[in-house]
Design a protein around this motif. Structure first.
Motif, mmCIF file in Angstrom:
data_model
loop_
_atom_site.group_PDB
_atom_site.id
_atom_site.type_symbol
_atom_site.label_atom_id
_atom_site.label_comp_id
_atom_site.label_asym_id
_atom_site.label_seq_id
_atom_site.Cartn_x
_atom_site.Cartn_y
_atom_site.Cartn_z
ATOM 1 N N GLY A 159 0.813 -1.210 0.000
ATOM 2 C CA GLY A 159 0.000 0.000 0.000
ATOM 3 C C GLY A 159 0.846 1.258 0.000
ATOM 4 N N VAL A 160 1.926 1.271 0.800
ATOM 5 C CA VAL A 160 2.832 2.421 0.821
ATOM 6 C C VAL A 160 3.507 2.586 -0.541
ATOM 7 C CG1 VAL A 160 5.005 3.282 1.784
ATOM 8 C CG2 VAL A 160 3.215 2.417 3.310
ATOM 9 N N LEU A 161 3.942 1.480 -1.144
ATOM 10 C CA LEU A 161 4.571 1.556 -2.462
ATOM 11 C C LEU A 161 3.600 2.122 -3.493
ATOM 12 C CD1 LEU A 161 6.866 0.968 -4.452
ATOM 13 C CD2 LEU A 161 6.000 -1.394 -4.626
ATOM 14 N N GLN A 162 2.358 1.718 -3.422
ATOM 15 C CA GLN A 162 1.367 2.208 -4.372
ATOM 16 C C GLN A 162 1.191 3.728 -4.241
ATOM 17 O OE1 GLN A 162 -2.375 0.164 -4.110
ATOM 18 N NE2 GLN A 162 -3.030 0.836 -6.128
ATOM 19 N N LEU A 163 1.172 4.215 -3.014
ATOM 20 C CA LEU A 163 1.045 5.660 -2.803
ATOM 21 C C LEU A 163 2.319 6.387 -3.231
ATOM 22 C CD1 LEU A 163 -0.855 5.704 0.616
ATOM 23 C CD2 LEU A 163 -1.780 6.052 -1.688
ATOM 24 N N VAL A 188 9.034 2.179 3.843
ATOM 25 C CA VAL A 188 9.765 2.530 2.631
ATOM 26 C C VAL A 188 11.115 1.820 2.600
ATOM 27 C CG1 VAL A 188 10.897 4.414 1.395
ATOM 28 C CG2 VAL A 188 8.600 4.756 2.330
ATOM 29 N N SER A 189 11.782 1.769 3.740
ATOM 30 C CA SER A 189 13.069 1.069 3.810
ATOM 31 C C SER A 189 12.899 -0.408 3.481
ATOM 32 C CB SER A 189 13.667 1.239 5.212
ATOM 33 O OG SER A 189 14.878 0.522 5.331
ATOM 34 N N ASN A 190 11.823 -1.016 4.001
ATOM 35 C CA ASN A 190 11.565 -2.433 3.704
ATOM 36 C C ASN A 190 11.287 -2.640 2.218
ATOM 37 O OD1 ASN A 190 11.837 -3.058 6.414
ATOM 38 N ND2 ASN A 190 9.632 -3.043 6.822
ATOM 39 N N VAL A 191 10.550 -1.704 1.633
ATOM 40 C CA VAL A 191 10.250 -1.791 0.205
ATOM 41 C C VAL A 191 11.546 -1.743 -0.610
ATOM 42 C CG1 VAL A 191 9.233 -0.555 -1.749
ATOM 43 C CG2 VAL A 191 7.899 -0.892 0.342
ATOM 44 N N PHE A 192 12.434 -0.809 -0.273
ATOM 45 C CA PHE A 192 13.701 -0.720 -0.990
ATOM 46 C C PHE A 192 14.466 -2.041 -0.907
ATOM 47 C CE2 PHE A 192 14.498 4.176 -0.610
ATOM 48 C CZ PHE A 192 13.335 4.400 -1.336
ATOM 49 N N VAL A 198 17.754 1.191 -4.601
ATOM 50 C CA VAL A 198 18.474 2.054 -3.653
ATOM 51 C C VAL A 198 17.882 3.449 -3.586
ATOM 52 C CG1 VAL A 198 20.624 0.776 -3.886
ATOM 53 C CG2 VAL A 198 20.159 2.709 -5.423
ATOM 54 N N SER A 199 16.840 3.697 -4.375
ATOM 55 C CA SER A 199 16.269 5.041 -4.355
ATOM 56 C C SER A 199 14.758 4.992 -4.531
ATOM 57 C CB SER A 199 16.872 5.902 -5.476
ATOM 58 O OG SER A 199 16.402 5.468 -6.741
ATOM 59 N N ARG A 200 14.135 6.084 -4.139
ATOM 60 C CA ARG A 200 12.686 6.211 -4.287
ATOM 61 C C ARG A 200 12.296 6.179 -5.762
ATOM 62 N NH1 ARG A 200 9.583 8.214 -0.233
ATOM 63 N NH2 ARG A 200 7.420 8.778 -0.723
ATOM 64 N N ALA A 201 13.106 6.832 -6.593
ATOM 65 C CA ALA A 201 12.791 6.858 -8.028
ATOM 66 C C ALA A 201 12.797 5.454 -8.621
ATOM 67 C CB ALA A 201 13.804 7.750 -8.758
ATOM 68 N N GLN A 202 13.775 4.634 -8.231
ATOM 69 C CA GLN A 202 13.816 3.258 -8.747
ATOM 70 C C GLN A 202 12.605 2.459 -8.275
ATOM 71 O OE1 GLN A 202 17.643 1.907 -7.332
ATOM 72 N NE2 GLN A 202 18.667 2.394 -9.265
ATOM 73 N N ALA A 203 12.216 2.641 -7.018
ATOM 74 C CA ALA A 203 11.048 1.931 -6.495
ATOM 75 C C ALA A 203 9.791 2.327 -7.244
ATOM 76 C CB ALA A 203 10.892 2.219 -5.000
#
Length: 213
Positions: A159-163, A188-192, A198-203
């Motif tokens: 859900g956090v990744l989707q947002l 967010v750290s777990n998602v990475f 290694v970055s929000r943009a890549q995720a």
């Protein structure tokens, strides 16, 4: 009085047929119409006798049970099929269900459970031995996890990744989900970590490529 559940037994082992017939003899609401020793005979007798229910083993000589199930779906009126077998492997279970079986129980099922299965399938329902039901549930649970993008993520992390993929900041996500900023940062750290980025943009790119966002 309700109509009896008319039954055809299809099994190549005489001792098992006798035991099953004896059990059915204790059920006044059941009428045994006949016995078949292989799949071909089961189909022929079903066409002649029109049983409501067929208790059918999967592996028989002279035309196996799976082939018989497929052919029995074309019989009019179509009988309900309860598989009674020793085989509980995934291939046998799902092949029988795909072919048209309405229930699946093992031969070592106790008498009370066997009678419940006969009642359930004979009256239009579906039923499975506990071991088979557990196997089916596990299969579909695994299929559901495999179908979802990023199956290693927890529902909260997904859900956090989707947002994130919608361009929301951590602070906005925290407010929208009624979470603390620290909790969102942990997600967010777990998602990475789980997405190996290694970055929000890549995720975000990974999420949007998978249809999230």
């Amino acid at each position: 009085m309700p109509e009896p559940i008319t039954v055809l037994i299809a099994d190549d082992h005489p001792m098992f047929r006798r035991g099953l017939r004896a059990l059915l003899g204790t059920m006044p609401e059941v009428e045994v119409l006949g016995e078949a020793t292989d799949g071909n005979e089961a189909v022929r007798l079903a066409e002649d006798l029109h049983p409501r229910l067929i208790l059918l083993d999967l592996h028989m000589p002279g035309g196996d049970g799976l082939a018989a199930i497929r052919r029995l779906t074309a019989v009019t009126p179509q009988p309900r099929i309860l598989v009674v077998t020793m085989f509980e492997d995934d291939d046998s279970v799902f092949a029988a269900l795909r072919a048209g079986a309405r229930g699946y129980v093992l031969k070592d099922t106790d008498e009370d459970e066997m009678m419940r299965a006969i009642h359930a399938v004979g009256n239009g329902g579906s039923i499975f031995s506990p071991a088979i039901a557990t196997r089916i549930m596990a299969f579909f649970a695994e299929a559901g996890r495999a179908a979802a993008p990023f199956p290693d993520l927890t529902p909260s992390e997904r859900g956090v990744l989707q947002l994130m993929a919608r361009g929301l900041s951590n602070e906005t996500i925290a407010a929208q989900l009624s979470l603390s900023s620290k909790t969102v940062r942990n997600y967010v750290s777990n998602v990475f970590s789980k997405l190996h980025v290694v970055s929000r943009a890549q995720a975000i790119v990974r999420a949007r490529d998978a249809g999230l966002g």
